[in-house]
Design a protein around this motif. Structure first.
Motif, short mmCIF file in Angstrom:
data_model
loop_
_atom_site.label_atom_id
_atom_site.label_comp_id
_atom_site.label_asym_id
_atom_site.label_seq_id
_atom_site.Cartn_x
_atom_site.Cartn_y
_atom_site.Cartn_z
N TYR A 12 0.89 -1.17 -0.01
CA TYR A 12 0.08 0.05 0.02
C TYR A 12 0.99 1.11 -0.18
O TYR A 12 2.03 1.13 0.42
N PRO A 13 0.49 2.50 -0.41
CA PRO A 13 1.46 3.60 -0.69
C PRO A 13 1.63 4.22 1.03
O PRO A 13 1.00 3.74 2.08
N PRO A 14 2.86 4.91 0.95
CA PRO A 14 3.39 5.03 2.06
C PRO A 14 2.37 6.30 2.84
O PRO A 14 1.56 6.86 1.89
N ARG A 102 10.46 12.78 11.21
CA ARG A 102 9.36 12.68 10.27
C ARG A 102 9.56 11.22 9.61
O ARG A 102 10.03 10.81 8.68
N LEU A 103 8.52 10.46 10.16
CA LEU A 103 8.46 9.06 9.70
C LEU A 103 7.18 8.72 8.90
O LEU A 103 6.15 9.28 9.30
N SER A 104 7.36 7.86 7.86
CA SER A 104 6.33 7.33 7.02
C SER A 104 6.21 5.65 7.08
O SER A 104 7.62 5.35 7.11
N ASP A 129 12.59 7.40 7.68
CA ASP A 129 12.41 8.92 8.07
C ASP A 129 12.40 9.52 6.46
O ASP A 129 12.40 8.83 5.65
N GLU A 130 12.35 10.83 6.83
CA GLU A 130 12.04 11.68 5.37
C GLU A 130 13.43 11.84 4.46
O GLU A 130 13.36 11.94 3.24
N SER A 131 14.46 11.11 4.94
CA SER A 131 15.63 11.24 4.13
C SER A 131 15.81 9.86 3.49
O SER A 131 16.58 9.47 2.55
N GLY A 132 14.77 9.01 3.80
CA GLY A 132 14.67 7.50 3.25
C GLY A 132 15.33 6.39 3.96
O GLY A 132 15.24 5.26 3.67
N GLU A 133 15.98 6.69 5.04
CA GLU A 133 16.55 5.85 6.08
C GLU A 133 15.71 4.98 6.59
O GLU A 133 14.43 5.41 7.16
#
Length: 151
Positions: A12-14, A102-104, A129-133
């Protein structure tokens, strides 16, 4: 009615980003009775090498379970949520969740099983997190109890 096995692997989408706040961490730590100073005191967290206060390991349940809602509410899946109980939960952390993150979450149906008329649904939530980590992976097991037989 058994859940459709073809949904296994569906992603499902983030979710929109959730900003982790110090106060939310403090409230959660207090609610679960964990007095670790790194959860409430920036200096204590910094002494342990963190940039800010960190969250208890199960803190991400709130956002991963909300993200699992996309799966639960998928009308094509056909899950009867009124019959669902929480079966299990597991977390594997790459690093602690920190204030200011900032988490997705991206949810994937990892398994669907039927046992004694019950449907068992395993959902994996990948938290970045927002940087993709990659921060943590959470597994949620839901059990949709079999409907009672009518007499």
């Amino acid at each position: 009615m058994a859940l459709d096995q073809s949904f296994v692997g569906r992603t499902y989408p983030p979710t929109p980003a959730y900003e982790v706040g110090r106060e939310k961490i403090r409230e959660f730590a207090e609610a679960v009775g964990d007095g670790n100073p790194a959860y409430v005191d920036q200096e204590a967290a910094k002494a342990l090498g963190h940039s800010d206060v960190i969250a208890p390991p199960t803190f991400v349940f709130a956002i991963t379970f909300k993200a699992a809602g996309l799966v639960i509410e998928d009308p094509q899946l056909g899950l009867d949520y009124s019959r669902v109980v929480h079966g299990d939960q597991k977390f594997v952390h790459n690093r602690p969740v920190r204030a200011g993150d900032r988490l997705s979450v991206t949810s994937t149906i990892e398994a669907i099983k039927s046992m004694a008329g019950n449907d068992i649904l395993d959902i994996r939530g990948e938290v970045h997190d927002e940087s993709g980590e990659h921060v943590v992976t959470a597994w949620t097991k839901l059990v949709a109890r079999a409907a009672a037989e009518e007499a």
